[in-house]
Write an enzyme that holds these catalytic residues in place. Structure first.
Site, PDB file in Angstrom:
ATOM      1  N   THR A  79       0.769  -1.178  -0.008  1.00  0.00           N
ATOM      2  CA  THR A  79       0.081   0.125  -0.002  1.00  0.00           C
ATOM      3  C   THR A  79       0.956   1.219  -0.161  1.00  0.00           C
ATOM      4  OG1 THR A  79      -0.034   0.260   2.285  1.00  0.00           O
ATOM      5  CG2 THR A  79      -1.586  -1.238   1.341  1.00  0.00           C
ATOM      6  N   ARG A 135       5.604   0.933   2.678  1.00  0.00           N
ATOM      7  CA  ARG A 135       6.357   1.832   3.113  1.00  0.00           C
ATOM      8  C   ARG A 135       6.330   1.741   4.410  1.00  0.00           C
ATOM      9  NH1 ARG A 135       8.154   5.309  -0.353  1.00  0.00           N
ATOM     10  NH2 ARG A 135       7.927   7.080   1.057  1.00  0.00           N
ATOM     11  N   GLU A 152      13.235   5.418   9.099  1.00  0.00           N
ATOM     12  CA  GLU A 152      14.285   5.500   8.232  1.00  0.00           C
ATOM     13  C   GLU A 152      15.266   6.840   8.349  1.00  0.00           C
ATOM     14  OE1 GLU A 152      13.242   4.339   4.154  1.00  0.00           O
ATOM     15  OE2 GLU A 152      12.219   2.361   4.802  1.00  0.00           O
ATOM     16  N   HIS A 190      15.328  -0.424   2.301  1.00  0.00           N
ATOM     17  CA  HIS A 190      14.396   0.083   1.366  1.00  0.00           C
ATOM     18  C   HIS A 190      14.924   0.047  -0.031  1.00  0.00           C
ATOM     19  CE1 HIS A 190      11.069   3.274   1.206  1.00  0.00           C
ATOM     20  NE2 HIS A 190      11.012   2.467   0.206  1.00  0.00           N
TER      21      HIS A 190
END
Length: 345
Positions: free
Chosen positions: A174, A207, A232, A249
């Site tokens: 998402t 995310r 992050e 990531h």
């Protein structure tokens, strides 16, 4: 024309040089002073685009070469009349390949047959759709959850969130949203984490913030695969140390994805300025076919790219940002000829 560009944008000189004068800056260092005289701003995910950045600038066009939107104040851009474009879908194939490659590696690690497992895909947009197509080719049953899309398209083959969370393998794809009827922020939290058991393989390649990490670290799963983190580059050490795969990531960081991010912004900028596109730009990623001589799917996928090297690279968490900026070359599967049939969809 003056362009300020995040220096991590792929091939930015070759793609954007003919538009005007380029100032290349690390995305996290782009500030109000950097952009005050710029006409065009081209970024990735490390630049916060808001009133603080732009109030004193003359920027007319902003292009983001990545998919995420949570670093962009789109409402402010509308009030300011600034044209904005985001390279949606540019990395969807790369992320889908990351998930499938990891599942295939887990087969040997955990000794299971993926064709007897269910895959819960939460978020069936660009990434989730490609992942579902690959899973179908491999004979994996999918449970698809995406309420906004289900309502919009009147789909009857989707399931509710709790059903998707009860799958053997659960993966999130998402965007990160905090408002609206279906916000994704902390979508997996203390109220529904009981659907995740010690037999669940759990991915976050969406995310940071979609899964509530303070709850996640307290729960035992069969395996955690974490590519996106809440804070992050300050990643959760408890989750990192217990994960099967903990990466910085980079699921969407194929060469193809990074090129398409820059190229899609290039197309949008040409349209905005009324300029004709240079057809040679596409040749920046043309490759000869690459060959792999491996006899099984796992070895073939690891020869294409072994994601364990990404986890090893950030055992020292201080390497998180540097590794992302200097990520190894990784091509998508369609570039390769192999003995093994690849699930290319």
């Amino acid at each position: 024309m003056k362009l300020v560009i995040d220096d991590a944008c792929y091939a930015y000189r070759e793609i954007f040089d003919h538009f005007g004068e380029i100032t290349a800056i690390s995305g996290s260092d782009i500030n109000a002073n950097s952009v005050k005289d710029a006409d065009v701003l081209i970024i990735r995910s490390r630049t916060k685009v808001n009133q603080e950045l732009l109030s004193g600038s003359q920027v007319k066009f902003i292009g983001s070469t990545v998919v995420g939107l949570d670093h962009i104040d789109q409402n402010y851009l509308k009030t300011k009349g600034t044209q904005f474009f985001s390279a949606q879908s540019c990395n969807s194939m790369a992320v889908a390949e990351f998930v499938i490659s990891t599942i295939v590696n887990l087969v040997d690690e955990l000794n299971f047959d993926y064709q007897k497992k269910t895959l819960g895909i939460i978020g069936v947009g660009n990434v989730g759709t490609k992942l579902a197509e690959k899973a179908k080719l491999m004979g994996i049953k999918t449970l698809l959850n995406d309420p906004p899309r289900q309502i919009r398209e009147n789909l009857d083959n989707f399931v509710d969130l709790n059903t998707a969370l009860s799958a053997d393998i659960v993966t999130f794809h998402t965007p990160l949203t905090v408002n609206g009827e279906h916000p994704s922020y902390q979508l997996l939290n203390e109220n529904n984490f009981h659907h995740i058991t010690n037999k669940t393989i759990l991915f976050n390649a969406a995310r940071g913030g979609v899964i509530k990490e303070t709850i996640w670290k307290k729960h035992k799963t069969l395996a955690n695969i974490i590519d996106c983190w809440e804070d992050e580059p300050n990643i959760n050490p408890s989750l990192q140390n217990t994960a099967y795969l903990a990466t910085p990531h980079i699921a969407g960081h194929s060469v193809d994805a990074k090129f398409m991010g820059s190229f899609m912004v290039y197309e949008a900028l040409c349209t905005f300025l009324g300029k004709k596109q240079d057809k040679n730009i596409r040749n920046l990623i043309n490759l000869s076919e690459l060959s792999i001589d491996k006899s099984n799917l796992k070895d073939t996928l690891n020869e294409i790219y072994d994601f364990q090297q990404d986890a090893n690279a950030i055992k020292d968490v201080n390497n998180f940002e540097d590794y992302r900026r200097n990520y190894p070359i990784r091509y998508e599967w369609h570039h390769f000829k192999s003995k093994t049939v690849l699930p290319i969809a």
